[in-house]
Design an enzyme around this catalytic site. Structure first.
Site, PDB file in Angstrom:
ATOM      1  N   ASN A 207      -9.067 -17.182  -2.151  1.00 52.48           N
ATOM      2  CA  ASN A 207      -9.570 -15.802  -2.104  1.00 52.48           C
ATOM      3  C   ASN A 207     -10.205 -15.447  -3.442  1.00 52.48           C
ATOM      4  OD1 ASN A 207      -7.423 -14.580  -3.876  1.00 52.48           O
ATOM      5  ND2 ASN A 207      -6.149 -15.415  -2.236  1.00 52.48           N
ATOM      6  N   ASP A 276      -1.628 -15.670   3.210  1.00 52.55           N
ATOM      7  CA  ASP A 276      -0.590 -15.415   4.208  1.00 52.55           C
ATOM      8  C   ASP A 276      -0.365 -16.645   5.086  1.00 52.55           C
ATOM      9  OD1 ASP A 276      -0.060 -12.860   3.369  1.00 52.55           O
ATOM     10  OD2 ASP A 276      -1.613 -11.962   4.630  1.00 52.55           O
ATOM     11  N   PRO A 302       5.670 -18.473   3.294  1.00 50.38           N
ATOM     12  CA  PRO A 302       6.826 -17.612   2.999  1.00 50.38           C
ATOM     13  C   PRO A 302       6.380 -16.414   2.150  1.00 50.38           C
ATOM     14  CG  PRO A 302       6.890 -19.626   1.685  1.00 50.38           C
ATOM     15  CD  PRO A 302       5.766 -19.787   2.663  1.00 50.38           C
ATOM     16  N   ASP A 303       7.044 -15.289   2.316  1.00 50.65           N
ATOM     17  CA  ASP A 303       6.764 -14.106   1.494  1.00 50.65           C
ATOM     18  C   ASP A 303       7.658 -14.192   0.245  1.00 50.65           C
ATOM     19  OD1 ASP A 303       6.746 -11.548   0.313  1.00 50.65           O
ATOM     20  OD2 ASP A 303       6.045 -10.688   2.200  1.00 50.65           O
ATOM     21  N   ILE A 304       7.047 -14.576  -0.860  1.00 53.46           N
ATOM     22  CA  ILE A 304       7.828 -14.851  -2.079  1.00 53.46           C
ATOM     23  C   ILE A 304       8.516 -13.578  -2.576  1.00 53.46           C
ATOM     24  CG2 ILE A 304       7.701 -15.693  -4.460  1.00 53.46           C
ATOM     25  CD1 ILE A 304       5.264 -17.361  -3.597  1.00 53.46           C
ATOM     26  N   PHE A 320       2.339  -5.698  -5.628  1.00 57.68           N
ATOM     27  CA  PHE A 320       0.992  -5.128  -5.639  1.00 57.68           C
ATOM     28  C   PHE A 320       0.499  -5.047  -4.202  1.00 57.68           C
ATOM     29  CE2 PHE A 320      -1.174  -4.538  -9.740  1.00 57.68           C
ATOM     30  CZ  PHE A 320      -0.110  -4.807 -10.581  1.00 57.68           C
ATOM     31  N   LYS A 334       4.503  -1.122   2.818  1.00 57.74           N
ATOM     32  CA  LYS A 334       4.787  -2.466   2.291  1.00 57.74           C
ATOM     33  C   LYS A 334       5.996  -2.449   1.356  1.00 57.74           C
ATOM     34  CE  LYS A 334       0.896  -4.963   2.266  1.00 57.74           C
ATOM     35  NZ  LYS A 334      -0.407  -5.438   1.789  1.00 57.74           N
ATOM     36  N   LYS A 338       9.231  -4.711   2.197  1.00 61.14           N
ATOM     37  CA  LYS A 338       9.666  -5.801   1.305  1.00 61.14           C
ATOM     38  C   LYS A 338      10.956  -5.449   0.568  1.00 61.14           C
ATOM     39  CE  LYS A 338       5.040  -7.638   0.883  1.00 61.14           C
ATOM     40  NZ  LYS A 338       4.532  -9.000   0.687  1.00 61.14           N
TER      41      LYS A 338
END
Ligand code: CTP
Length: 391
Positions: A207, A276, A302-304, A320, A334, A338
């Site tokens: 990205n 993602d 995985p969502d760190i 962020f 979000k 999270k």
């Protein structure tokens, strides 16, 4: 506000010419810079150059009558934020160790009530000599901050340790040194930059994140006194001064690096723009076109941040949210999803890759907008806010 005053000491060495650039950077940042040269320094750099850059007199003599009370070795050290000697020769280090006072700069150092920082610059063998090493250790023990030296090509043709740090690095190190230290004794772990998820050995999904915000936050956290580890995706940015950097290309590499570091940290700031999804099975050889449409199977990464936030002894977690629409609503959701205390919302199309940003800090207390400013300044304000929250 009255500008802070810095004494820039310059001793004899080829790197003295770089002191002019350092003086320029300090003046540009609104410091009042008084240059003090040893006799040897005048063989390498002109007084007129420094006078023109700083807009102030340049001092060389113990007997300089231009100073108000006729005692430049006392007067120049008063109301001074710090003395930085760049370059510092091997000879001058030896003088400092022994408290000699036979010229203006050495006498000023002995009579000072402010911090002293030195940037050694010399031939590799001179630096490695046990006498110089002893002197460097003694100066550190005496409370002097030794910046560098760096390694690389030397004026004498040799290659090795002994080059003066570059003016930009010295500027960052000095300004960081002068800032308040609300994160002293704290460990901060940061992810930054994009990720790169391989499709085959030469292609991948990435990205447009430049890493600038994460790197600015790492520099600001270090300047605030924290011990900083930066887990970085592929960027073109130099590692901020004083920060430990671990390179991690894929989301899974980032996760591994974060898991190794997280137990020791007090604050975790997830700035990285992590993919993602990743290709389910990257090809081991370069893919060839087949003349047909191609389907790439992607699996979720995985969502760190969410993983770290759910640890039993989780650090203070900051996320962020770069959103293209309904920025504040998406960011607030979000934060809840999270399970993190603080999220920083910004408009992706204005922020990604840019040098400046406007952000909104969202936590349990509400929303705190920070108007557009250079990312370095936004980073400083974010770190100040985090330091207040964990105090
Ligand atoms: N993040 C993370 N690990 C991931 C994805 C995101 O640690 N696999 C972190 C980012 O570093 C950032 C925050 O989570 O601090 C939000 O990232 P973002 O990509 O905006 O959110 P996503 O969780 O991917 O949610 P969505 O796809 O719905 O926008």
């Amino acid at each position: 506000m009255e500008p802070q005053r810095i004494v820039l000491g310059i001793t004899g060495g080829v790197a003295a010419y770089k002191a002019a650039e350092l003086a320029r950077l300090l003046v540009k940042a609104n410091y009042a810079v008084d240059c003090v040269l040893t006799e040897a320094a005048t063989h390498f750099i002109g007084v007129a150059t420094l006078q023109a850059i700083t807009g102030r007199p340049v001092y060389q003599s113990l007997w300089d009558a231009r100073v108000a009370n006729g005692m430049p070795h006392i007067e120049l050290g008063r109301n001074t934020a710090a003395i930085l000697i760049a370059p510092t020769s091997a000879d001058f280090m030896a003088k400092l160790v022994h408290g000699r006072a036979d010229d203006l700069l050495s006498t000023l150092c002995l009579a000072r009530a402010c911090p002293l920082l030195i940037a050694p610059a010399m031939n590799r063998q001179m630096w490695e000599h046990p006498a110089t090493q002893r002197n460097a250790a003694q100066l550190s023990a005496d409370g002097t901050t030794v910046l560098g030296p760096a390694t690389g090509k030397q004026a004498c043709g040799e290659d090795g340790l002994g080059r003066m740090l570059e003016p930009e690095d010295l500027f960052v190190a000095l300004t960081a040194f002068l800032q308040p230290k609300p994160l002293a004794g704290r460990r901060v772990l940061i992810t930054a930059g994009p990720t790169f998820e391989p499709i085959d050995p030469v292609r991948g999904i990435t990205n447009t994140s430049s890493g600038k915000m994460g790197y600015a936050i790492a520099a600001a956290a270090h300047a605030a006194g924290a011990e900083v580890t930066l887990v970085s995706g592929p960027t073109a940015l130099p590692t901020p001064w004083g920060v430990t950097r671990i390179d991690a290309s894929r989301a899974l590499d980032m996760l591994e690096a974060v898991e190794q570091q997280v137990a020791a940290c007090d604050v975790f700031i997830a700035v990285a723009a992590i993919a993602d999804y990743r290709p389910a099975t990257p090809a081991t050889q370069k893919l060839k076109k087949s003349g047909h449409a191609m389907t790439l199977e992607l699996v979720e990464n995985p969502d760190i941040l969410a993983r770290v936030a759910s640890l039993p002894n989780a650090p203070y977690c900051v996320g962020f949210a770069a959103e293209t629409d309904a920025v504040l609503e998406h960011a607030a959701a979000k934060r809840q999803r999270k399970g993190i205390p603080l999220i920083i919302a910004n408009r992706a199309q204005d922020t990604l890759g840019a040098d400046s940003a406007a952000v909104t800090l969202i936590d349990a207390a509400g929303q705190h907008p920070l108007p557009e400013a250079p990312k370095t300044e936004i980073a400083r304000q974010i770190i100040t806010y985090i330091a207040q929250q964990i105090r």
